[in-house]
Enzyme design. Structure first.
Site, PDB file in Angstrom:
ATOM      1  N   TYR A  49     -15.019  21.972   8.817  1.00 50.20           N
ATOM      2  CA  TYR A  49     -15.875  21.002   8.129  1.00 50.20           C
ATOM      3  C   TYR A  49     -17.319  21.487   7.991  1.00 50.20           C
ATOM      4  O   TYR A  49     -18.110  20.897   7.263  1.00 50.20           O
ATOM      5  CB  TYR A  49     -15.822  19.623   8.822  1.00 50.20           C
ATOM      6  CG  TYR A  49     -14.417  19.035   8.899  1.00 50.20           C
ATOM      7  CD1 TYR A  49     -13.371  19.567   8.138  1.00 50.20           C
ATOM      8  CD2 TYR A  49     -14.116  17.970   9.719  1.00 50.20           C
ATOM      9  CE1 TYR A  49     -12.081  19.059   8.203  1.00 50.20           C
ATOM     10  CE2 TYR A  49     -12.828  17.441   9.791  1.00 50.20           C
ATOM     11  CZ  TYR A  49     -11.815  18.000   9.041  1.00 50.20           C
ATOM     12  OH  TYR A  49     -10.540  17.482   9.117  1.00 50.20           O
ATOM     13  N   ARG A 273     -20.939   1.177   4.202  1.00 52.84           N
ATOM     14  CA  ARG A 273     -19.488   1.329   4.366  1.00 52.84           C
ATOM     15  C   ARG A 273     -19.125   1.728   5.796  1.00 52.84           C
ATOM     16  O   ARG A 273     -18.044   1.413   6.294  1.00 52.84           O
ATOM     17  CB  ARG A 273     -18.950   2.353   3.359  1.00 52.84           C
ATOM     18  CG  ARG A 273     -19.020   1.828   1.932  1.00 52.84           C
ATOM     19  CD  ARG A 273     -18.077   2.565   1.025  1.00 52.84           C
ATOM     20  NE  ARG A 273     -18.629   3.800   0.532  1.00 52.84           N
ATOM     21  CZ  ARG A 273     -19.290   3.922  -0.609  1.00 52.84           C
ATOM     22  NH1 ARG A 273     -19.498   2.861  -1.368  1.00 52.84           N
ATOM     23  NH2 ARG A 273     -19.745   5.088  -0.993  1.00 52.84           N
ATOM     24  N   LEU A 274     -20.058   2.411   6.434  1.00 49.56           N
ATOM     25  CA  LEU A 274     -19.861   2.816   7.830  1.00 49.56           C
ATOM     26  C   LEU A 274     -19.631   1.577   8.705  1.00 49.56           C
ATOM     27  O   LEU A 274     -18.705   1.514   9.511  1.00 49.56           O
ATOM     28  CB  LEU A 274     -21.125   3.571   8.215  1.00 49.56           C
ATOM     29  CG  LEU A 274     -21.354   4.279   9.512  1.00 49.56           C
ATOM     30  CD1 LEU A 274     -22.238   5.498   9.229  1.00 49.56           C
ATOM     31  CD2 LEU A 274     -22.026   3.419  10.505  1.00 49.56           C
TER      32      LEU A 274
HETATM   33  N1  LIG Z   1      -5.923  16.772  10.261  1.00 50.54           N
HETATM   34  C1  LIG Z   1      -6.194  17.076   9.014  1.00 50.54           C
HETATM   35  O1  LIG Z   1      -5.635  18.000   8.448  1.00 50.54           O
HETATM   36  C2  LIG Z   1      -7.179  16.229   8.260  1.00 50.54           C
HETATM   37  C3  LIG Z   1      -7.169  16.259   6.858  1.00 50.54           C
HETATM   38  C4  LIG Z   1      -8.066  15.428   6.167  1.00 50.54           C
HETATM   39  C5  LIG Z   1      -8.941  14.620   6.863  1.00 50.54           C
HETATM   40  N2  LIG Z   1      -8.939  14.632   8.241  1.00 50.54           N
HETATM   41  C6  LIG Z   1      -9.866  13.780   9.009  1.00 50.54           C
HETATM   42  O2  LIG Z   1      -9.713  12.444   8.583  1.00 50.54           O
HETATM   43  C7  LIG Z   1     -10.956  11.919   8.132  1.00 50.54           C
HETATM   44  C8  LIG Z   1     -10.715  10.906   7.041  1.00 50.54           C
HETATM   45  O3  LIG Z   1      -9.925  11.441   6.000  1.00 50.54           O
HETATM   46  P1  LIG Z   1     -10.463  11.609   4.500  1.00 50.54           P
HETATM   47  O4  LIG Z   1     -11.880  12.046   4.526  1.00 50.54           O
HETATM   48  O5  LIG Z   1      -9.448  12.378   3.763  1.00 50.54           O
HETATM   49  O6  LIG Z   1     -10.327  10.216   3.874  1.00 50.54           O
HETATM   50  P2  LIG Z   1     -10.838   8.782   4.071  1.00 50.54           P
HETATM   51  O7  LIG Z   1     -11.714   8.583   5.213  1.00 50.54           O
HETATM   52  O8  LIG Z   1      -9.556   8.031   3.961  1.00 50.54           O
HETATM   53  O9  LIG Z   1     -11.668   8.554   2.761  1.00 50.54           O
HETATM   54  C9  LIG Z   1     -12.967   9.031   2.598  1.00 50.54           C
HETATM   55  C10 LIG Z   1     -13.435   8.651   1.199  1.00 50.54           C
HETATM   56  O10 LIG Z   1     -13.428   7.234   1.031  1.00 50.54           O
HETATM   57  C11 LIG Z   1     -14.737   6.776   0.701  1.00 50.54           C
HETATM   58  N3  LIG Z   1     -14.975   5.572   1.490  1.00 50.54           N
HETATM   59  C12 LIG Z   1     -15.188   5.492   2.825  1.00 50.54           C
HETATM   60  N4  LIG Z   1     -15.300   4.213   3.208  1.00 50.54           N
HETATM   61  C13 LIG Z   1     -15.159   3.460   2.082  1.00 50.54           C
HETATM   62  C14 LIG Z   1     -15.190   2.068   1.830  1.00 50.54           C
HETATM   63  N5  LIG Z   1     -15.375   1.190   2.812  1.00 50.54           N
HETATM   64  N6  LIG Z   1     -15.000   1.642   0.558  1.00 50.54           N
HETATM   65  C15 LIG Z   1     -14.814   2.524  -0.447  1.00 50.54           C
HETATM   66  N7  LIG Z   1     -14.770   3.857  -0.265  1.00 50.54           N
HETATM   67  C16 LIG Z   1     -14.944   4.323   0.989  1.00 50.54           C
HETATM   68  C17 LIG Z   1     -15.676   7.900   1.052  1.00 50.54           C
HETATM   69  O11 LIG Z   1     -16.764   7.962   0.160  1.00 50.54           O
HETATM   70  P3  LIG Z   1     -18.292   7.760   0.674  1.00 50.54           P
HETATM   71  O12 LIG Z   1     -18.572   8.874   1.636  1.00 50.54           O
HETATM   72  O13 LIG Z   1     -19.073   7.865  -0.587  1.00 50.54           O
HETATM   73  O14 LIG Z   1     -18.331   6.407   1.315  1.00 50.54           O
HETATM   74  C18 LIG Z   1     -14.791   9.133   0.862  1.00 50.54           C
HETATM   75  O15 LIG Z   1     -14.777   9.498  -0.504  1.00 50.54           O
HETATM   76  C19 LIG Z   1     -11.745  13.160   7.722  1.00 50.54           C
HETATM   77  O16 LIG Z   1     -13.117  12.927   7.663  1.00 50.54           O
HETATM   78  C20 LIG Z   1     -11.339  14.128   8.805  1.00 50.54           C
HETATM   79  O17 LIG Z   1     -12.086  13.899   9.991  1.00 50.54           O
HETATM   80  C21 LIG Z   1      -8.065  15.409   8.941  1.00 50.54           C
END
Ligand SMILES: NC(=O)c1ccc[n+]([C@@H]2O[C@H](COP(=O)([O-])OP(=O)(O)OC[C@H]3O[C@@H](n4cnc5c(N)ncnc54)[C@H](OP(=O)(O)O)[C@@H]3O)[C@@H](O)[C@H]2O)c1
Length: 316
Positions: A49, A273-274
């Protein structure tokens, strides 16, 4: 806040944490600080990251200002690609140094994918590629990697260890030789990809589950990936439940997971959103609402290393 209890150590894992993938590097320290101030106690980071140092700065500032004590924080870390015994420890120590902490609460194998080593002094984070921009597979079996992970526990580098992006056959194999069984499995999990058999297996084996991409990977949608898919944040099944409950769609998607005992780690760069995401467990969905959302399952996976290189078809 509700939490899952990790079996071997009894450590509490909050069911709502904060994901650090794509948290902007320049503002990452402030984001982590604000997240702690808002009440987050679990952070999920990874070498790939590219914001470990900045995330660690946010943690240190929060500790210094007395917002939280170290033992109240849960630091989860994924390390990715170098599966040889000597590289596991080397990279874990490097990552601890970047965070500026003495121990990871949980350290996960990011993918069951072994790649050829790239020295961090040469390039860090290396992501999936060699200097030629191509994927170079390593030849390290999972048993060697898991045993190296167990040594991290013996040496106090990690309190708990676990897996990510592993399916049943690998998990069952690890259980055959594990001195310390995996404590956590982190998987892509959202209404389009419920992975019920995998969830059931993890529960049977007493492995706590963490969902990533709870909103159906907005990051991939932003990249123009899977354009024909209805964004889960706009799906009428979820929006109608959100309206009826006077909650946001994001909160409903997160609660759908946590109410079934699966931890979530939403990422956001937005302060409002946090807080919204953290407050997702202040209400309950009914059984029928949970079922309606689960029925959206169509096996759609966003995060698949196969898209990077067909030899990485770990979900085939
Ligand atoms: N193990 C793995 O291989 C793997 C893979 C992917 C991810 N991860 C971990 O999982 C975490 C989360 O996964 P992710 O980043 O794919 O997806 P996520 O948290 O499901 O979605 C993040 C996205 O949603 C938006 N968002 C966040 N809160 C929101 C809300 N309340 N309303 C509307 N939109 C919102 C964010 O935009 P804004 O920032 O503009 O709010 C961002 O674009 C990652 O950060 C990482 O730590 C692990």
């Amino acid at each position: 806040m509700s939490s899952a209890i990790l079996k071997r150590t009894g450590q509490k894992m909050p069911l709502v944490g904060f994901g650090l993938w794509k948290v902007t590097r320049s503002t990452c320290a402030d984001t982590v600080y604000n997240a702690i101030k808002a009440g987050y106690r679990l952070f999920d980071g990874a070498g790939d990251y590219g914001n470990e140092k900045e995330a660690g700065e946010g943690v240190r500032r929060a500790l210094k200002d007395g917002l939280v004590k170290r033992n109240e924080l849960c630091n989860h870390h994924l390390w990715n690609t170098y599966h040889a015994r000597e590289h596991v420890k080397k990279l874990a120590k490097l990552q601890l140094d970047l965070w500026g902490i003495e121990q990871f609460d949980l350290f996960l194998i990011h993918f069951p994918v072994s790649l050829e080593y790239v020295d961090p002094n040469h390039r860090y984070p290396p992501e999936w590629f060699g200097d030629d921009g191509k994927v170079h597979l390593g030849k390290i079996p999972m048993q060697e990697t898991w045993q190296a992970m167990e040594e991290l526990v013996d040496e106090g580098i990690a309190k708990n260890i676990g897996l990510s992006n592993c399916q049943g056959s690998i998990i069952l194999d690890v259980m055959r030789y594990a001195r310390y069984e995996p404590q956590v499995l982190q998987i892509e999990h959202h209404p389009y990809l419920t992975q019920q058999p995998l969830v059931d297996l993890a529960k049977l084996l007493n492995i706590a589950l963490t969902a990533y991409s709870s909103f159906g990977s907005q990051s991939y949608l932003e990249l123009g990936f899977k354009k024909d898919v209805t964004n889960l944040l706009e799906h009428n099944v979820v929006t109608s439940i959100a309206q009826a409950r006077k909650k946001t769609v994001a909160q409903v998607l997160l609660r759908w997971a946590t109410q079934r005992g699966i931890a979530v780690i939403p990422k956001t760069n937005n302060e409002g959103r946090l807080v919204e995401n953290l407050q997702c467990d202040t209400f309950d969905l009914s059984e029928s609402e949970i079922k309606k959302i689960s029925d959206l399952n169509n096996g759609l996976r966003f995060n698949n290393p196969f898209e990077i290189d067909p030899r990485l078809a770990i979900f085939a």
